[in-house]
Design an enzyme around this catalytic site. Structure first.
Site, mmCIF file in Angstrom:
data_model
loop_
_atom_site.group_PDB
_atom_site.id
_atom_site.type_symbol
_atom_site.label_atom_id
_atom_site.label_comp_id
_atom_site.label_asym_id
_atom_site.label_seq_id
_atom_site.Cartn_x
_atom_site.Cartn_y
_atom_site.Cartn_z
ATOM 1 N N HIS A 8 -22.117 5.627 8.527
ATOM 2 C CA HIS A 8 -23.194 6.472 7.991
ATOM 3 C C HIS A 8 -24.263 6.735 9.048
ATOM 4 O O HIS A 8 -25.228 5.977 9.177
ATOM 5 C CB HIS A 8 -23.801 5.787 6.755
ATOM 6 C CG HIS A 8 -24.743 6.647 5.968
ATOM 7 N ND1 HIS A 8 -24.605 6.859 4.619
ATOM 8 C CD2 HIS A 8 -25.845 7.344 6.332
ATOM 9 C CE1 HIS A 8 -25.568 7.646 4.192
ATOM 10 N NE2 HIS A 8 -26.348 7.948 5.213
ATOM 11 N N HIS A 10 -26.148 10.396 10.659
ATOM 12 C CA HIS A 10 -26.207 11.871 10.734
ATOM 13 C C HIS A 10 -26.361 12.244 12.194
ATOM 14 O O HIS A 10 -27.323 11.796 12.837
ATOM 15 C CB HIS A 10 -27.398 12.381 9.932
ATOM 16 C CG HIS A 10 -27.348 11.984 8.484
ATOM 17 N ND1 HIS A 10 -26.929 12.824 7.495
ATOM 18 C CD2 HIS A 10 -27.637 10.805 7.869
ATOM 19 C CE1 HIS A 10 -26.980 12.198 6.325
ATOM 20 N NE2 HIS A 10 -27.412 10.957 6.527
ATOM 21 N N HIS A 186 -24.220 10.759 -0.896
ATOM 22 C CA HIS A 186 -25.496 10.045 -0.937
ATOM 23 C C HIS A 186 -25.935 9.919 -2.395
ATOM 24 O O HIS A 186 -26.036 10.933 -3.095
ATOM 25 C CB HIS A 186 -26.590 10.831 -0.200
ATOM 26 C CG HIS A 186 -26.558 10.714 1.291
ATOM 27 N ND1 HIS A 186 -25.479 11.065 2.054
ATOM 28 C CD2 HIS A 186 -27.509 10.285 2.171
ATOM 29 C CE1 HIS A 186 -25.759 10.866 3.327
ATOM 30 N NE2 HIS A 186 -26.980 10.393 3.432
ATOM 31 N N GLU A 189 -30.452 6.331 -3.417
ATOM 32 C CA GLU A 189 -31.425 6.085 -2.338
ATOM 33 C C GLU A 189 -32.810 6.361 -2.955
ATOM 34 O O GLU A 189 -33.593 5.432 -3.157
ATOM 35 C CB GLU A 189 -31.153 7.016 -1.152
ATOM 36 C CG GLU A 189 -32.131 6.858 0.014
ATOM 37 C CD GLU A 189 -31.974 7.932 1.092
ATOM 38 O OE1 GLU A 189 -31.420 9.000 0.798
ATOM 39 O OE2 GLU A 189 -32.446 7.701 2.228
ATOM 40 N N ASP A 267 -28.206 5.424 9.684
ATOM 41 C CA ASP A 267 -28.663 6.660 9.029
ATOM 42 C C ASP A 267 -29.137 7.711 10.041
ATOM 43 O O ASP A 267 -28.385 8.620 10.382
ATOM 44 C CB ASP A 267 -29.739 6.332 7.975
ATOM 45 C CG ASP A 267 -29.766 7.314 6.813
ATOM 46 O OD1 ASP A 267 -28.887 8.199 6.757
ATOM 47 O OD2 ASP A 267 -30.660 7.191 5.948
ATOM 48 N N ASP A 268 -30.369 7.607 10.490
ATOM 49 C CA ASP A 268 -30.952 8.538 11.477
ATOM 50 C C ASP A 268 -31.744 7.660 12.453
ATOM 51 O O ASP A 268 -32.985 7.611 12.373
ATOM 52 C CB ASP A 268 -31.907 9.516 10.775
ATOM 53 C CG ASP A 268 -31.226 10.223 9.614
ATOM 54 O OD1 ASP A 268 -30.422 11.123 9.868
ATOM 55 O OD2 ASP A 268 -31.495 9.852 8.455
#
Ligand code: ADE
Ligand code: ZN
Length: 323
Positions: A8, A10, A186, A189, A267-268
């Protein structure tokens, strides 16, 4: 060093601030409103998504994307990553003026370069973005289904969970499933347990992006554990986006103890001042995991990966050889 695998991340969200600043210089843009002192600046989910979209807009050519993928994947490989699945976003590419196919081929080129340098194995999960709209999500699914790129092996939906509902995306996921792509979405969250139940009922994914708010519903936790749905947990992201106030209150340990298959992800990463390496450190320092536990998480990620059986076996053999 514990070998690592991620499910996961991006790819637009993996661009380091220095790289985004270099892109801004290249295209004569000012980024000082969302990058200060070499760090991304945002204050809530909405402003995070806005900074993310503005940074993504500075990747415009095939070489920009190839370099982004190569740069990111080479860096995590140095930290012990042997497998990475990244989320791609044809919407972001098109907004920046590149066709989905050219974008995907360019990311594939970056992956090939990173693999040649470090051996890291990579795949792409094409995503639709909720705040762009249902139609664009179906378009992304149709693209994923017909792209024919050997490294495109999954389809997912990301973006603002406050927009749209899971049943809006059923058609997109059916297109992807029929094409043989792995499915992740997703949920849980910002949305509560109901968003996860809706995902399970309507979308039937193999994995859930985040899914941490399942902890608010014991039945749901049991359902996730019993069905073997894999949770792509992103601890630093959850703390920075204030889903939980501290690691002590993060449900990772409880979900794992309840028998849910959990994995660690970034994630990011630069937006949340993290990296895959740091997520494993959080696992050790905040969640009390031993190297053996962390290696087991790597195995879980590889077993849940959207890649072919032979690749999985080769990756698992690397993990076993290291023990
Ligand atoms: N897109 C990039 N990062 C995201 C996140 N944490 N949640 C939803 N959509 C995203
Ligand atoms: Zn995400």
């Amino acid at each position: 060093m514990v070998l690592k695998a991620e499910l996961h991340c991006h790819i637009e969200g993996a661009a380091a601030p220095e790289l985004v600043e270099a892109q801004a210089r290249k295209y004569g843009k000012d980024v000082s409103h969302f990058i200060k002192d070499g760090s991304f600046v945002w204050h809530d989910f909405t402003s995070f998504l806005k900074a993310y979209d503005e940074a993504a807009d500075l990747f415009r050519t095939e070489e920009d994307y190839a370099r982004l993928a190569e740069h990111y994947l080479t860096s995590i490989a140095r930290d012990g990553a042997i497998y990475s699945e990244v989320f791609t976003s044809p919407d972001h590419a098109e907004a920046a003026g590149l066709s989905p196919q050219a974008y995907t081929d360019a990311l594939g080129e970056g992956m090939a370069r990173a693999k040649a340098k470090t051996g890291i194995e990579c795949r792409m999960i094409v995503t639709g973005v909720r705040h762009v709209g249902v139609e664009s999500i179906e378009k992304a699914a149709r693209f994923a289904a017909r792209s024919g790129h050997p490294l495109v092996t999954g389809f997912g939906v990301a973006g603002d969970e406050r927009m749209g509902t899971m049943d809006d995306y059923v058609r997109a996921f059916e297109i992807a499933r029929e094409a043989g792509l792995g499915i992740t979405v997703h949920a849980g969250e910002f949305g509560g347990p109901q968003s996860i139940r809706d995902a399970l009922d309507h979308i039937r994914p193999a994995r859930i992006g985040h899914g941490v708010r399942a902890i608010e519903d014991a039945e749901l936790v049991k359902r996730i554990a019993d069905t073997g749905i894999v949770l792509e947990v992103c601890p630093a992201s959850n703390i920075e986006l204030k889903v939980y106030p501290s690691f002590a209150e993060h449900p990772f340990v409880k979900l794992r103890a309840a028998g849910c298959k959990v994995t660690l992800n970034s994630d990011d990463p630069p937006y949340f001042w993290t990296s895959l390496k740091r997520e494993y450190e959080i696992g050790r320092d905040e969640f009390g995991l031993s190297d053996k536990d962390l290696t087991a998480l790597t195995r879980t990620a590889i077993e849940a990966a959207f890649c072919d059986r032979r690749t999985k076996q080769a990756l698992l053999a690397k993990v076993d050889a290291k023990r």
